[in-house]
Scaffold this active site. Structure first.
Site, PDB file in Angstrom:
ATOM      1  N   ASP A  51       0.842  -1.187   0.000  1.00  0.00           N
ATOM      2  CA  ASP A  51       0.000   0.000   0.000  1.00  0.00           C
ATOM      3  C   ASP A  51       0.888   1.251   0.000  1.00  0.00           C
ATOM      4  O   ASP A  51       1.744   1.402  -0.864  1.00  0.00           O
ATOM      5  CB  ASP A  51      -0.962  -0.069   1.206  1.00  0.00           C
ATOM      6  CG  ASP A  51      -2.014   1.012   1.228  1.00  0.00           C
ATOM      7  OD1 ASP A  51      -2.995   0.883   0.479  1.00  0.00           O
ATOM      8  OD2 ASP A  51      -1.848   1.984   1.974  1.00  0.00           O
ATOM      9  N   HIS A 101      -7.196  -6.730   0.272  1.00  0.00           N
ATOM     10  CA  HIS A 101      -6.101  -5.763   0.159  1.00  0.00           C
ATOM     11  C   HIS A 101      -4.927  -6.057   1.075  1.00  0.00           C
ATOM     12  O   HIS A 101      -3.774  -5.793   0.727  1.00  0.00           O
ATOM     13  CB  HIS A 101      -6.665  -4.372   0.467  1.00  0.00           C
ATOM     14  CG  HIS A 101      -5.663  -3.275   0.461  1.00  0.00           C
ATOM     15  ND1 HIS A 101      -4.921  -2.935  -0.655  1.00  0.00           N
ATOM     16  CD2 HIS A 101      -5.261  -2.425   1.446  1.00  0.00           C
ATOM     17  CE1 HIS A 101      -4.126  -1.922  -0.370  1.00  0.00           C
ATOM     18  NE2 HIS A 101      -4.302  -1.594   0.902  1.00  0.00           N
TER      19      HIS A 101
END
Length: 295
Positions: A106, A272
């Site tokens: 991320d 994610h």
């Protein structure tokens, strides 16, 4: 250090911040950079096992966790990925590592990308998790992406609006962000959740993380455009979640091959937060990739 057995905690002053980190293990150095809205704690299911063969360094990025949180400048340059990457380069110098592998998830993967750009001779390999390059993602923005990643456009609004709206909302907002996938919060250790909430109760963290996103939508894009003609030379591993936005809206391998020469990777069956949702698979992929880079 219950989540990182055998690791030692350190604080290292860089030219622009003071970085909190944990480090452990022996062997070639691996720098692991966390994402939003987390801290170095996100690596707790992977780092101790990786430390059996490598020296593993897990810092809190500038503005996150227990690292320092300078007030953002008008041009957001002190939260540019260039500034945040320089922190990491200086940390590794202080720890005695001239060359090292970099792994990022991320926001940490965006810092890792810039670290590989600005300090490429020091980066032995680059692993990015659940992102396409920042410039590519902004250039590809459509309604579906804006709805899925609404926070990209909320957090970049001028201060203090996002900061004020998020003040006092840490539990619902942070747990909502990390638990937004199909499995909810099932894969997130209670101790890790408590740590993420503790850090986001600090108004300075909220401001600093907004600045991270403001930089990404401004000065970072300037830097990225300046590098378009030059591809990364080190091996790149891209991993992403099959249940997430990157799988649905981007061609992750193709996107990274636009900016790097040697790219491999695949999707894992998760959302994610790969290192917390699929730690065993992440560890296998990393160990296989790092071993190839050493051969």
């Amino acid at each position: 250090m219950a989540l990182f057995p055998g690791f030692a905690r350190r604080r290292i002053r860089t030219s622009g911040a003071t970085i909190n980190l944990v480090a452990g293990g022996m062997g070639p150095a691996v720098l692991m950079l966390h994402g939003y809205p987390e801290t170095h704690v996100m690596w707790h299911k992977v780092a101790p096992q990786l430390a059996r063969r490598y020296t593993v360094v897990c810092p809190d990025l500038r503005g996150y966790g227990d690292s320092s949180k300078p007030k953002g400048l008008p041009d957001h340059s002190n939260y540019s990925k260039r500034a945040m990457a320089l922190d990491m380069a200086e940390v590794m110098t202080r720890l005695g590592f001239d060359r090292f592998h970099v792994v990022g998830h991320d926001r940490g993967a965006r810092v890792a990308h810039r670290l590989a750009r600005d300090h490429g001779k020091r980066v032995r390999s680059l692993t990015v998790m659940d992102i396409s390059p920042t410039l590519k993602m902004y250039q590809s923005t459509d309604m579906a992406f804006a709805r899925a990643y609404y926070h990209w456009f909320f957090l970049i609004q001028p201060p203090p609006l996002p900061e004020r709206l998020l003040a006092g909302q840490a539990p619902s907002y942070i747990l909502g962000r990390i638990g937004r996938g199909r499995s909810g919060l099932r894969h997130f250790a209670k101790a890790a959740q408590r740590e993420y909430l503790r850090c986001f109760r600090d108004p300075r963290t909220i401001h600093a993380t907004c600045e991270d996103y403001r930089a990404a939508a401004s000065i970072d894009l300037v830097h990225d455009r300046q590098d378009l003609k030059h591809k990364l030379a080190m091996p790149v591993l891209a991993l992403w979640g099959r249940q997430g936005v990157i799988e649905a809206q981007f061609d992750c391998l193709a996107d990274w091959r636009e900016v790097a020469r040697k790219v491999t990777g695949r999707a894992l069956d998760c959302g994610h937060f790969l290192p917390e949702e699929r730690p065993a698979e992440v560890l296998r992929e990393l160990e296989r990739f790092l071993a190839k880079c050493a051969s």
